[in-house]
Scaffold this active site. Structure first.
Site, PDB file in Angstrom:
ATOM      1  N   LYS A 112       0.852  -1.186   0.000  1.00  0.00           N
ATOM      2  CA  LYS A 112       0.000   0.000   0.000  1.00  0.00           C
ATOM      3  C   LYS A 112       0.894   1.244   0.000  1.00  0.00           C
ATOM      4  O   LYS A 112       1.478   1.602   1.028  1.00  0.00           O
ATOM      5  CB  LYS A 112      -0.893   0.030   1.251  1.00  0.00           C
ATOM      6  CG  LYS A 112      -1.932   1.123   1.189  1.00  0.00           C
ATOM      7  CD  LYS A 112      -2.354   1.640   2.543  1.00  0.00           C
ATOM      8  CE  LYS A 112      -1.522   2.791   3.022  1.00  0.00           C
ATOM      9  NZ  LYS A 112      -1.521   3.993   2.175  1.00  0.00           N
ATOM     10  N   GLU A 147       9.867   1.440  10.637  1.00  0.00           N
ATOM     11  CA  GLU A 147      10.917   2.417  10.327  1.00  0.00           C
ATOM     12  C   GLU A 147      10.256   3.786  10.402  1.00  0.00           C
ATOM     13  O   GLU A 147       9.428   4.128   9.551  1.00  0.00           O
ATOM     14  CB  GLU A 147      11.451   2.190   8.909  1.00  0.00           C
ATOM     15  CG  GLU A 147      12.141   0.864   8.723  1.00  0.00           C
ATOM     16  CD  GLU A 147      13.464   0.749   9.454  1.00  0.00           C
ATOM     17  OE1 GLU A 147      13.867   1.700  10.143  1.00  0.00           O
ATOM     18  OE2 GLU A 147      14.091  -0.312   9.344  1.00  0.00           O
ATOM     19  N   CYS A 199      13.824  10.894   6.277  1.00  0.00           N
ATOM     20  CA  CYS A 199      13.827  10.505   7.698  1.00  0.00           C
ATOM     21  C   CYS A 199      15.192  10.705   8.330  1.00  0.00           C
ATOM     22  O   CYS A 199      15.299  10.972   9.521  1.00  0.00           O
ATOM     23  CB  CYS A 199      13.385   9.054   7.834  1.00  0.00           C
ATOM     24  SG  CYS A 199      14.379   7.929   6.825  1.00  0.00           S
ATOM     25  N   GLU A 207      10.317  16.505  14.798  1.00  0.00           N
ATOM     26  CA  GLU A 207      10.865  16.395  13.446  1.00  0.00           C
ATOM     27  C   GLU A 207      10.189  17.435  12.550  1.00  0.00           C
ATOM     28  O   GLU A 207       8.969  17.428  12.398  1.00  0.00           O
ATOM     29  CB  GLU A 207      10.572  14.991  12.901  1.00  0.00           C
ATOM     30  CG  GLU A 207      11.094  14.761  11.497  1.00  0.00           C
ATOM     31  CD  GLU A 207      10.542  13.475  10.872  1.00  0.00           C
ATOM     32  OE1 GLU A 207       9.300  13.292  10.882  1.00  0.00           O
ATOM     33  OE2 GLU A 207      11.340  12.669  10.380  1.00  0.00           O
TER      34      GLU A 207
HETATM   35  P1  NAD Z   1       2.780   8.803   7.298  1.00  0.00           P
HETATM   36  O1  NAD Z   1       3.002   8.104   8.580  1.00  0.00           O
HETATM   37  O2  NAD Z   1       1.772   9.860   7.242  1.00  0.00           O
HETATM   38  O3  NAD Z   1       2.392   7.762   6.156  1.00  0.00           O
HETATM   39  C1  NAD Z   1       3.193   6.636   5.850  1.00  0.00           C
HETATM   40  C2  NAD Z   1       2.321   5.562   5.239  1.00  0.00           C
HETATM   41  O4  NAD Z   1       1.418   5.101   6.236  1.00  0.00           O
HETATM   42  C3  NAD Z   1       1.443   6.045   4.081  1.00  0.00           C
HETATM   43  O5  NAD Z   1       1.278   5.006   3.154  1.00  0.00           O
HETATM   44  C4  NAD Z   1       0.122   6.347   4.772  1.00  0.00           C
HETATM   45  O6  NAD Z   1      -0.953   6.271   3.885  1.00  0.00           O
HETATM   46  C5  NAD Z   1       0.080   5.239   5.796  1.00  0.00           C
HETATM   47  N1  NAD Z   1      -0.706   5.488   7.003  1.00  0.00           N
HETATM   48  C6  NAD Z   1      -0.851   6.649   7.690  1.00  0.00           C
HETATM   49  N2  NAD Z   1      -1.615   6.435   8.786  1.00  0.00           N
HETATM   50  C7  NAD Z   1      -1.916   5.107   8.796  1.00  0.00           C
HETATM   51  C8  NAD Z   1      -2.675   4.272   9.662  1.00  0.00           C
HETATM   52  N3  NAD Z   1      -3.266   4.739  10.763  1.00  0.00           N
HETATM   53  N4  NAD Z   1      -2.791   2.964   9.349  1.00  0.00           N
HETATM   54  C9  NAD Z   1      -2.191   2.463   8.245  1.00  0.00           C
HETATM   55  N5  NAD Z   1      -1.470   3.203   7.381  1.00  0.00           N
HETATM   56  C10 NAD Z   1      -1.334   4.509   7.677  1.00  0.00           C
HETATM   57  O7  NAD Z   1       4.225   9.326   6.830  1.00  0.00           O
HETATM   58  P2  NAD Z   1       4.557  10.168   5.538  1.00  0.00           P
HETATM   59  O8  NAD Z   1       4.139  11.571   5.747  1.00  0.00           O
HETATM   60  O9  NAD Z   1       4.104   9.439   4.330  1.00  0.00           O
HETATM   61  O10 NAD Z   1       6.166  10.070   5.561  1.00  0.00           O
HETATM   62  C11 NAD Z   1       6.984  10.939   6.277  1.00  0.00           C
HETATM   63  C12 NAD Z   1       7.363  10.338   7.620  1.00  0.00           C
HETATM   64  O11 NAD Z   1       7.944   9.052   7.432  1.00  0.00           O
HETATM   65  C13 NAD Z   1       8.431  11.156   8.325  1.00  0.00           C
HETATM   66  O12 NAD Z   1       8.142  11.218   9.699  1.00  0.00           O
HETATM   67  C14 NAD Z   1       9.709  10.369   8.083  1.00  0.00           C
HETATM   68  O13 NAD Z   1      10.712  10.587   9.046  1.00  0.00           O
HETATM   69  C15 NAD Z   1       9.207   8.976   8.085  1.00  0.00           C
HETATM   70  N6  NAD Z   1      10.088   8.097   7.315  1.00  0.00           N
HETATM   71  C16 NAD Z   1      10.822   7.151   7.949  1.00  0.00           C
HETATM   72  C17 NAD Z   1      11.711   6.359   7.231  1.00  0.00           C
HETATM   73  C18 NAD Z   1      12.579   5.337   7.898  1.00  0.00           C
HETATM   74  O14 NAD Z   1      13.124   4.478   7.198  1.00  0.00           O
HETATM   75  N7  NAD Z   1      12.763   5.374   9.202  1.00  0.00           N
HETATM   76  C19 NAD Z   1      11.820   6.532   5.854  1.00  0.00           C
HETATM   77  C20 NAD Z   1      11.041   7.517   5.250  1.00  0.00           C
HETATM   78  C21 NAD Z   1      10.168   8.282   5.975  1.00  0.00           C
END
Ligand code: NAD
Length: 499
Positions: free
Chosen positions: A188, A267, A301, A395
């Site tokens: 997804k 992650e 991230c 962040e």
């Molecule tokens: P997000 O948490 O909003 O979304 C990430 C994914 O999760 C998306 O596909 C979203 O649709 C889904 N999602 C959101 N809420 C959900 C829920 N309740 N249940 C199931 N799925 C859900 O994050 P984002 O804005 O897409 O990405 C940015 C964030 O991700 C930043 O905080 C960044 O630091 C982090 N990030 C971490 C890594 C890592 O490897 N540690 C890598 C990239 C990004």
């Protein structure tokens, strides 16, 4: 179906691509028929019209993956390797087109898009190299005549949830090694990147010839991720959830997964220090800090958030870094000289602006930048940041870092560890003994000596600690995450039972 949309200037726009999800080897609309528009963060134009999948679609995709599981598990490793290598070649062949998709869908500059599209064939080739690694061992047995084995086998259906910021890498990370180990996958992608983070891979895996059901992609409209996530967690056919995204969403998933005793790899967000010690080559440190802070306009991230500098070189370091920051091109990611493209959407832009404004209102000093510029935010450095300011501990997912001056390596480690996150860190010094000692004391999953925190390679055990999550998704460490270790015994001569 031809779909026309309007540009921000009101002029007519070319019909945009109508996309479909990929379930059981076939292209599918959402069961309820809904769609949503996937838009370009710089121009505001619609890039694609995409199915608004729901729980019902997730269930169909899980059923397909479950149906394909046994045959894929038993597919010879040489055939799995052939398919993964073929997918790598297709990905490489489509590189220039992918760079354009990444610019249109995510605002990625040329350099960031080339990095992602250069990295990902290697991820598939690393997975191809691991197809024979799902092995076990023979154990000595106390019981006379017993033969003990510890065997490894695929975990089952793996559900991958990926973010938008590095969609090409992070979606594939949820898929490639799990497939190599014999799992089947439902992916997804983020609603911001349904193409680069999902449907593009459906095309590539389809062309490579993966059997139907082995790899599935479902897309959902913004605000409807949780219902798909709930299906992943509650459906007993799913055996692992691989999540990359924010700490807030990761925590919500982990809480629900705990109730269902489902294993998750998380992650999550980071607040990454870059420590510059007094013996550093200042020009090198400035280049490293600039890259680590501003690559992909700080939407990584691992981006450097806190530049922790030892006092004797602080003034020179800051003067040179500010001068370099002023030279960075801000604007259209399609222009090759642009370094700072748009933030992913208006909400994100507002969040970054509010975070900087909050700091300035409470006394932080802006060294450079600090303002919104169209859909972009200027590359920004702040100093005099105090712990009542949001940016001191949250962040800020944009091109913004804070500068903190310290008097010793010990103080640098204390400042670096003063956060709930623990993803990545960098230490710039020529004293490797001291740096190794500091690396041991830094509370992060990853530390890069004489480098900045943004770093990844397919064979590395990527991952964080504390509120940056748990689980390792790269290299050999992924084997632990996405397989089951079992104990199987054979009693080769009758046992003596006591009654
Ligand atoms: P997000 O948490 O909003 O979304 C990430 C994914 O999760 C998306 O596909 C979203 O649709 C889904 N999602 C959101 N809420 C959900 C829920 N309740 N249940 C199931 N799925 C859900 O994050 P984002 O804005 O897409 O990405 C940015 C964030 O991700 C930043 O905080 C960044 O630091 C982090 N990030 C971490 C890594 C890592 O490897 N540690 C890598 C990239 C990004």
């Amino acid at each position: 179906m031809a779909i026309t949309t309007e540009r921000r200037d009101g002029a007519a726009h070319e019909p945009v691509a109508r996309r479909r999800m990929y379930i059981d080897g076939a292209w599918a609309d959402a069961a309820k028929g809904g769609t949503f528009e996937d838009s370009d963060p710089f121009t505001g134009e619609t890039v694609a019209v995409v199915p608004a999948g729901t729980r019902e679609d997730a269930r169909r995709a899980i059923d397909a993956a479950h149906g394909a599981l046994h045959a894929w598990w038993k597919t010879p490793p040489s055939e799995k390797r052939r398919l993964l290598l073929k997918a790598a070649d297709i990905l490489e062949r489509r590189q220039q087109e992918i760079v354009k998709i990444l610019a249109a869908e995510t605002g990625a500059t040329f350099g960031w898009a080339m990095f992602q599209s250069g990295f990902t064939p290697g991820l598939l080739r690393e997975a191809a190299g691991q197809v024979s690694s799902v092995t076990g061992e023979i154990l000595p047995a106390d019981l006379p005549g017993a033969f003990f084995m510890a065997t490894r086998q695929p975990a089952g259906v793996v559900a991958g949830i990926a973010p938008w910021n590095a969609p090409l890498i992070l979606s594939l990370r949820a898929v490639a090694l799990p497939l190599a180990y014999g799992n089947t996958v439902v992916l997804k992608p983020s609603a911001e990147t349904p193409v680069a983070g999902g449907l593009l891979y459906a095309e590539i895996f389809d062309e490579a010839g993966f059997p139907k059901g082995v790899f599935n992609v479902i897309t959902n409209a913004p605000g409807h991720s949780a219902e798909i996530g709930d299906e992943f967690i509650e459906n007993p056919k799913v055996r692992r959830v691989s999540f990359t995204g924010s700490t807030e969403a990761g925590r919500a998933i982990a809480e629900k997964a705990g109730r269902h005793l489902k294993r998750v790899a998380l992650e999550l967000s980071g607040y990454n220090p870059l420590i510059v010690l007094r013996d550093a080559d200042v020009d090198y440190a400035v280049n490293a800090a600039c890259f680590g802070t501003f690559l992909h306009q700080g939407q990584i991230c691992m981006s450097a958030r806190n530049l922790i500098v030892e006092r004797p070189i602080a003034d020179t370091f800051v003067t040179k870094l500010v001068a370099k920051t002023k030279t960075l091109g801000v604007g259209d990611p399609r222009i090759p000289t642009t370094v700072i493209g748009p933030l992913i959407n208006k909400q994100q832009l507002n969040k970054v602006r509010d975070s900087v404004e909050d700091a300035v209102k409470k006394g932080a000093k802006v060294l450079v930048g600090g303002n919104v510029e169209g859909p972009c935010f200027q590359p920004t450095l702040l100093t005099d940041v105090k712990n009542d300011m949001r940016i001191d501990h949250e962040e800020c997912f944009g091109p913004v870092a804070i500068v903190t001056v310290v008097d010793s390596p010990g103080e640098a480690v204390r400042v670096a560890n003063d956060t709930r996150y623990g993803l990545s860190a960098g230490i710039i010094t020529r004293n490797f003994d001291q740096a190794l000692d500091m690396a041991e004391r830094l509370e992060t999953g990853m530390v890069h000596i004489n480098d900045q925190p943004v770093h990844d390679e397919p064979q590395a055990p990527f991952g964080g600690v504390k509120d940056s999550g748990f689980g390792r998704m790269g290299g050999r460490a992924a084997l632990e995450e996405f397989t089951e270790l079992r104990w199987i015994t054979v009693q080769r001569e009758p046992r003596q039972f006591p009654f």
